[in-house]
Design an enzyme around this catalytic site. Structure first.
Site, short mmCIF file in Angstrom:
data_model
loop_
_atom_site.label_atom_id
_atom_site.label_comp_id
_atom_site.label_asym_id
_atom_site.label_seq_id
_atom_site.Cartn_x
_atom_site.Cartn_y
_atom_site.Cartn_z
N GLY A 70 0.81 -1.21 0.00
CA GLY A 70 0.00 0.00 0.00
C GLY A 70 0.85 1.27 0.00
O GLY A 70 0.51 2.24 -0.68
N THR A 71 1.94 1.25 0.74
CA THR A 71 2.77 2.46 0.85
C THR A 71 3.33 2.85 -0.52
O THR A 71 3.25 4.01 -0.93
CB THR A 71 3.92 2.21 1.85
OG1 THR A 71 3.34 1.91 3.12
CG2 THR A 71 4.82 3.42 1.99
N ASN A 150 -7.91 4.08 8.98
CA ASN A 150 -7.37 2.85 9.56
C ASN A 150 -7.36 2.85 11.08
O ASN A 150 -7.27 1.81 11.71
CB ASN A 150 -5.94 2.60 9.05
CG ASN A 150 -5.05 3.80 9.21
OD1 ASN A 150 -5.34 4.87 8.71
ND2 ASN A 150 -3.95 3.64 9.93
N SER A 198 -3.52 -3.58 -0.55
CA SER A 198 -2.38 -4.25 0.09
C SER A 198 -2.84 -5.61 0.57
O SER A 198 -3.75 -5.72 1.40
CB SER A 198 -1.90 -3.39 1.26
OG SER A 198 -0.85 -4.04 1.92
N ALA A 199 -2.21 -6.67 0.05
CA ALA A 199 -2.71 -8.04 0.27
C ALA A 199 -2.76 -8.45 1.74
O ALA A 199 -3.65 -9.19 2.15
CB ALA A 199 -1.84 -9.03 -0.51
N HIS A 200 -1.81 -7.95 2.56
CA HIS A 200 -1.76 -8.45 3.94
C HIS A 200 -2.91 -7.93 4.80
O HIS A 200 -3.09 -8.37 5.93
CB HIS A 200 -0.40 -8.16 4.59
CG HIS A 200 -0.12 -6.74 4.97
ND1 HIS A 200 -0.18 -6.32 6.27
CD2 HIS A 200 0.24 -5.66 4.25
CE1 HIS A 200 0.15 -5.03 6.33
NE2 HIS A 200 0.41 -4.60 5.10
N THR A 236 12.07 -7.63 -11.21
CA THR A 236 11.42 -8.94 -11.33
C THR A 236 10.23 -9.01 -10.38
O THR A 236 10.33 -8.64 -9.21
CB THR A 236 12.44 -10.06 -11.04
OG1 THR A 236 13.53 -9.91 -11.95
CG2 THR A 236 11.82 -11.44 -11.21
N CYS A 327 2.25 1.32 11.69
CA CYS A 327 3.40 1.98 11.05
C CYS A 327 3.93 3.13 11.90
O CYS A 327 5.05 3.57 11.71
CB CYS A 327 3.01 2.53 9.68
SG CYS A 327 2.21 1.31 8.66
#
Ligand code: PLP
Length: 378
Positions: A70-71, A150, A198-200, A236, A327
């Site tokens: 996300g960041t 958040n 953001s997947a987490h 990659t 964070c």
């Protein structure tokens, strides 16, 4: 009992996501940029994941760019959106995540933009009239407003704001990191320039996310290097992460209604139990179901002499919760969000955030500990 009520910081991996990732780790090790069979096979896997994400968000795969989270997605949308479009004025709110606020502040300090901060009320709602006034006086502005906060969960009507931004020919970015996979995002309907994921935050792996860039919005490459991500982000690809992200999003969309109902039920139960057992308990942010992210509940406790001890005491009782954004922990300045909404700094505030794996029994356990903590100090 160990209780994890910090799902806004991160979530546990769904076992089906682990399974999907392990398969790729074991058998698909080619570099997606290689033109031989091993490479082509993995390229197909990455593009299939992109197609899955795009399909769920009702947009085109060419508008989805995988990032490290996300960041990076927020930084890119803001910095490139502003610098590559000749924008000299930006609008945001003091409640944004630091991935947004610090990026905009750095651009302001460099002299690239003038930054306007919207007023917010005690529930964490931005002043939309002020936004419209600013847009009317400064056409071609860059607007960045998050979908859900958040720390306090207050939701912003990004559909309304995207229409307003369109009307004034401004660019609109929304940090959707906390709502991605928790609500349906129909990007064709929304007509927004940038959103982030953001997947987490939705039972996927850490270190992978994505940026949606509307095809009408032009920016330059954000990481120079190879031709990956259609020349926009060299390097990659995090293939396992990308596969995990797509799988996690797919699962979340297929089970969304059930999870929303279940998690909102947990939150309602926690609110009722707190009101019953903790005298003078209060809540930071808007807690009405229609205006509040169902995974987040920010509680303000009356036990003022516990201010520095609340989270520590919960932690030693086996309860993981947080004081705000993960964070920002480690910084000695309190939450910028609670400060901006005028929360009483003398009362300890704790953010409890839930997911599909939590139970009412866990809430009962937490309430028991909270009761003991607050009454002990009364
Ligand atoms: N934006 C919001 C609203 C968040 O809650 C977070 C994570 O806490 C981020 C951005 C950053 O996401 P990531 O951890 O993937 O860099």
């Amino acid at each position: 009992m160990q209780v994890y009520f910090d799902n806004a910081a991160t979530t546990a991996l769904d076992p089906r996501v682990v399974e999907a990732m392990v398969e790729i780790m074991e058998f698909n090790y080619g570099n997606p940029s290689s033109i031989h069979a091993h490479g082509r096979q993995v390229k197909t896997i990455v593009e299939r994941a992109r197609k899955t994400v795009a399909g769920l968000l009702n947009t085109s795969p060419s508008e989805i760019f995988f990032t490290s989270g996300g960041t990076e997605a927020d930084n890119t949308a803001i910095a490139r959106g502003i610098l590559d479009n000749g924008i000299s004025h930006a609008i945001t709110s003091p409640l944004e995540h630091h991935a947004v606020l610090h990026t905009l502040e750095a651009l302001e300090q460099s002299g690239a933009i003038k930054l306007s901060l919207l007023d917010v009320d005690r529930l964490g709602r931005v002043d939309v009239q002020q936004l419209e006034q600013l847009l009317a006086n400064n056409p071609r502005t860059f607007v960045s407003l998050m979908h859900a906060n958040n720390e306090i969960g207050t939701l912003t009507d990004i559909e309304y704001i995207s229409a307003l931004c369109k009307q004034y020919r401004s660019i609109f970015h929304s940090d959707t990191v906390q709502t991605m996979a928790h609500y349906v995002h129909d990007l064709t309907k929304l007509q927004i320039d940038f959103v982030t994921g953001s997947a987490h935050k939705f039972h996927g792996p850490k270190g992978v996310g994505f940026l949606y860039i509307n095809h009408q919005t032009k920016i330059k490459p954000f990481i120079y290097g190879g031709a990956q991500e259609r020349n926009m982000r060299g390097g990659t690809e995090n293939v396992y992460g990308i596969v995990g992200l797509a799988k996690a999003l797919e699962i979340a969309y297929s089970e969304m209604d059930d999870h929303q109902r279940y998690i909102q039920g947990l939150k309602d139960y926690m609110i009722a139990q707190l009101r019953e057992h903790i005298p003078d308990v209060r809540f930071n942010g808007d807690i009405t179901p229609e205006n509040s992210l169902y995974t987040v509940l920010n509680v303000s406790f009356p036990c003022t002499d516990m201010s520095d001890m609340m989270l520590f005491s919960l932690d030693i009782s086996g309860i993981s919760a947080s004081g705000g954004s993960a964070c920002s922990s480690g910084s000695d300045i309190g939450s910028h969000v609670l400060q901006a909404i005028g929360a009483d700094p003398g009362r300890p505030s704790v953010r409890f955030s839930f997911c599909k794996n939590n139970t009412r029994e866990e809430i009962d356990f937490v309430i028991g500990k909270l009761k003991a903590l607050c009454l002990e100090k009364a």
